[in-house]
Motif scaffolding. Sequence first.
Motif, PDB file in Angstrom:
ATOM      1  N   THR A   1      15.822  10.193 -55.774  1.00  0.00           N
ATOM      2  CA  THR A   1      16.881  10.484 -54.808  1.00  0.00           C
ATOM      3  C   THR A   1      16.330  11.327 -53.673  1.00  0.00           C
ATOM      4  N   TRP A   2      16.689  10.954 -52.461  1.00  0.00           N
ATOM      5  CA  TRP A   2      16.372  11.757 -51.280  1.00  0.00           C
ATOM      6  C   TRP A   2      17.561  11.664 -50.339  1.00  0.00           C
ATOM      7  N   LYS A   3      18.198  12.814 -50.088  1.00  0.00           N
ATOM      8  CA  LYS A   3      19.417  12.874 -49.287  1.00  0.00           C
ATOM      9  C   LYS A   3      20.446  11.906 -49.880  1.00  0.00           C
ATOM     10  N   ASN A   4      20.965  10.952 -49.081  1.00  0.00           N
ATOM     11  CA  ASN A   4      21.952  10.002 -49.610  1.00  0.00           C
ATOM     12  C   ASN A   4      21.298   8.654 -49.912  1.00  0.00           C
ATOM     13  N   LYS A   5      20.044   8.680 -50.287  1.00  0.00           N
ATOM     14  CA  LYS A   5      19.301   7.438 -50.501  1.00  0.00           C
ATOM     15  C   LYS A   5      18.652   7.426 -51.881  1.00  0.00           C
ATOM     16  N   MET A   6      18.465   6.228 -52.402  1.00  0.00           N
ATOM     17  CA  MET A   6      17.714   6.023 -53.634  1.00  0.00           C
ATOM     18  C   MET A   6      16.436   5.266 -53.302  1.00  0.00           C
ATOM     19  N   ILE A   7      15.317   5.704 -53.867  1.00  0.00           N
ATOM     20  CA  ILE A   7      14.012   5.132 -53.553  1.00  0.00           C
ATOM     21  C   ILE A   7      13.434   4.507 -54.807  1.00  0.00           C
ATOM     22  N   VAL A   8      13.064   3.233 -54.723  1.00  0.00           N
ATOM     23  CA  VAL A   8      12.471   2.493 -55.830  1.00  0.00           C
ATOM     24  C   VAL A   8      11.008   2.222 -55.509  1.00  0.00           C
ATOM     25  N   ILE A   9      10.129   2.541 -56.466  1.00  0.00           N
ATOM     26  CA  ILE A   9       8.694   2.347 -56.275  1.00  0.00           C
ATOM     27  C   ILE A   9       8.122   1.547 -57.441  1.00  0.00           C
ATOM     28  N   GLY A  10       7.317   0.522 -57.115  1.00  0.00           N
ATOM     29  CA  GLY A  10       6.437  -0.137 -58.061  1.00  0.00           C
ATOM     30  C   GLY A  10       7.089  -0.719 -59.294  1.00  0.00           C
ATOM     31  N   GLY A  11       6.335  -0.719 -60.400  1.00  0.00           N
ATOM     32  CA  GLY A  11       6.764  -1.281 -61.661  1.00  0.00           C
ATOM     33  C   GLY A  11       6.072  -2.604 -61.953  1.00  0.00           C
ATOM     34  N   GLU A  12       6.620  -3.324 -62.919  1.00  0.00           N
ATOM     35  CA  GLU A  12       6.064  -4.609 -63.353  1.00  0.00           C
ATOM     36  C   GLU A  12       7.181  -5.649 -63.338  1.00  0.00           C
ATOM     37  N   ASP A  13       6.888  -6.841 -62.806  1.00  0.00           N
ATOM     38  CA  ASP A  13       7.926  -7.866 -62.757  1.00  0.00           C
ATOM     39  C   ASP A  13       7.839  -8.783 -63.978  1.00  0.00           C
ATOM     40  N   GLY A  14       8.695  -9.798 -64.020  1.00  0.00           N
ATOM     41  CA  GLY A  14       8.753 -10.681 -65.171  1.00  0.00           C
ATOM     42  C   GLY A  14       7.589 -11.624 -65.294  1.00  0.00           C
ATOM     43  N   HIS A  15       6.697 -11.653 -64.288  1.00  0.00           N
ATOM     44  CA  HIS A  15       5.517 -12.520 -64.318  1.00  0.00           C
ATOM     45  C   HIS A  15       4.235 -11.714 -64.537  1.00  0.00           C
ATOM     46  N   ASP A  16       4.386 -10.504 -65.072  1.00  0.00           N
ATOM     47  CA  ASP A  16       3.255  -9.608 -65.358  1.00  0.00           C
ATOM     48  C   ASP A  16       2.495  -9.205 -64.103  1.00  0.00           C
ATOM     49  N   ASN A  17       3.182  -9.187 -62.978  1.00  0.00           N
ATOM     50  CA  ASN A  17       2.585  -8.682 -61.748  1.00  0.00           C
ATOM     51  C   ASN A  17       2.913  -7.206 -61.603  1.00  0.00           C
ATOM     52  N   TYR A  18       1.908  -6.415 -61.229  1.00  0.00           N
ATOM     53  CA  TYR A  18       2.108  -4.987 -61.038  1.00  0.00           C
ATOM     54  C   TYR A  18       2.355  -4.713 -59.558  1.00  0.00           C
ATOM     55  N   LEU A  19       3.263  -3.799 -59.279  1.00  0.00           N
ATOM     56  CA  LEU A  19       3.793  -3.614 -57.935  1.00  0.00           C
ATOM     57  C   LEU A  19       3.549  -2.192 -57.439  1.00  0.00           C
ATOM     58  N   SER A  20       3.557  -2.046 -56.119  1.00  0.00           N
ATOM     59  CA  SER A  20       3.472  -0.711 -55.506  1.00  0.00           C
ATOM     60  C   SER A  20       4.359  -0.626 -54.272  1.00  0.00           C
ATOM     61  N   ASP A  21       5.278  -1.585 -54.122  1.00  0.00           N
ATOM     62  CA  ASP A  21       6.151  -1.600 -52.957  1.00  0.00           C
ATOM     63  C   ASP A  21       7.181  -0.474 -53.045  1.00  0.00           C
ATOM     64  N   VAL A  22       7.727  -0.102 -51.896  1.00  0.00           N
ATOM     65  CA  VAL A  22       8.695   0.991 -51.803  1.00  0.00           C
ATOM     66  C   VAL A  22       9.955   0.466 -51.122  1.00  0.00           C
ATOM     67  N   HIS A  23      11.092   0.637 -51.769  1.00  0.00           N
ATOM     68  CA  HIS A  23      12.364   0.186 -51.226  1.00  0.00           C
ATOM     69  C   HIS A  23      13.344   1.360 -51.202  1.00  0.00           C
ATOM     70  N   ILE A  24      14.141   1.415 -50.147  1.00  0.00           N
ATOM     71  CA  ILE A  24      15.123   2.490 -49.997  1.00  0.00           C
ATOM     72  C   ILE A  24      16.521   1.881 -49.917  1.00  0.00           C
ATOM     73  N   LEU A  25      17.425   2.426 -50.717  1.00  0.00           N
ATOM     74  CA  LEU A  25      18.822   2.001 -50.703  1.00  0.00           C
ATOM     75  C   LEU A  25      19.668   3.095 -50.059  1.00  0.00           C
ATOM     76  N   ASP A  26      20.416   2.735 -49.027  1.00  0.00           N
ATOM     77  CA  ASP A  26      21.400   3.647 -48.471  1.00  0.00           C
ATOM     78  C   ASP A  26      22.596   3.653 -49.418  1.00  0.00           C
ATOM     79  N   ALA A  27      22.857   4.786 -50.050  1.00  0.00           N
ATOM     80  CA  ALA A  27      23.894   4.854 -51.084  1.00  0.00           C
ATOM     81  C   ALA A  27      25.295   4.710 -50.523  1.00  0.00           C
TER      82      ALA A  27
END
Length: 459
Positions: free
Chosen positions: A193-219
Amino acid sequence: MRWERVMLPQDQEPEQGREEAGGPGKRWAHTCNAIKGGRFLYVFGGFGIDNCQTNEVRVFDTVEQTWSQPTIKGMPPAPRDGHSCTNVGDNLFVFGGTDGMNPLGDLHILYTSSHTWISPITRGEVPEARQGHSAALVDKRLFIFGGYGKSPDNDNEVYYNDLFILNTETFVWNKAMMTSIPPSPRHTHSCSTWKNKMIVIGGEDGHDNYLSDVHILDADTLMWKELNTTGHMLPPRAGYLTITFGKFLLVYGGYTEDQKPYDDLYLLDVESAIWSTVTTAGAGPSARFSMAGDCLDPVSSGVLVFVGGCNGNLEVLDDMYYLHTGLTREHERRLDKLPLRKKLKLKCQEQNLTLGHDKDLVQVGVSTSSYQPVPQSIYGQPGGQSNPYNQSIPVQGKQIFEARLMEVFGDRCTIETIIDGKPLRGILFSSKPSTLPITFSSSSRRSDGDPSTVTKNGD
């Protein structure tokens, strides 16, 4: 930034004694939450002794430096891992995870003031049972994003990129109607959480790909935006730990397809969208994944805590570390209300802290004409100990040297340096005692050249 291993009395005892002393012992895939302004750390769930899932709660007092296992009333959650645990005030909201056989979709609340578990009755669109998701609190709304579960028709895994929002006052769930392009389905990512936003970073998808992308959601608008980051980019990974301190997100550890855990540390400045590698002092944690941690602010400004995890040999760990970042909440003040001189000073401090170099090296001069400003350090670090000082050596002329600012103790601070190949430790004194965090400036702190201000290494 500087690592410090938290050494407790039970660390010197056999493992059975350590458990009797109240520590969590070896733990991975657990959660760790700081409450009461960082005074107490609550460790819940994960895999404990004998690699069995647990629902135990262990509490660490950061002032007394002691572990305890409180007696908790109410019906506890089933033992689990892969869950989320989120602070709502000083109460802890536990959602989902897995019991080892099936994903879970239940919600439990631990009221820390009375040490009581409750299972609230919820209404609305309840999330499907899942594990490996992440959660974040914005205002009084609990956001649950991603993870994976099982198909209702078979046992096939289903990966999610949906978003559910819980009103923590009415206990009503809503499935968010998002706009723009959301992050791809994933698990073992992070939500912050940052201010009124949620930040999603990285993880692993359903195809065993590893991620480092950054997405911001305006809450408020529920609109997603992918952040176009620059700098020393974060390598793709999953199972890492992200801890937020204001606009700074620090990412530690995790793993990728080569099955070798990381022991690196990255910092993201959300405002500038710049990634930096972080050079640290001191011996830090070994490479690991599935650890837990939190920020101890405001009791210890900019001090982060890391607990447990698992190494590359699949050995469960029971150690605990502090990371003294030197970051302060002053970066979050509105700059438009500050004088220009203070704006410039904050900008310089911020650049020093976020660059991927060892910026706790500061210039210290023995004459007022050669004095250089020193960045702000940490005050009142838990577990911080003073160093021994005995023999003094003379300082000659107007020699300028680089020194590492180590600790601040009211009216003095300790430094470490190397001069002519010799390791030295010293103390810098202020002219007026202070109980507040010390910000050095050329007008308020100076080394007066007294030989007693530089002392020989106590080792």
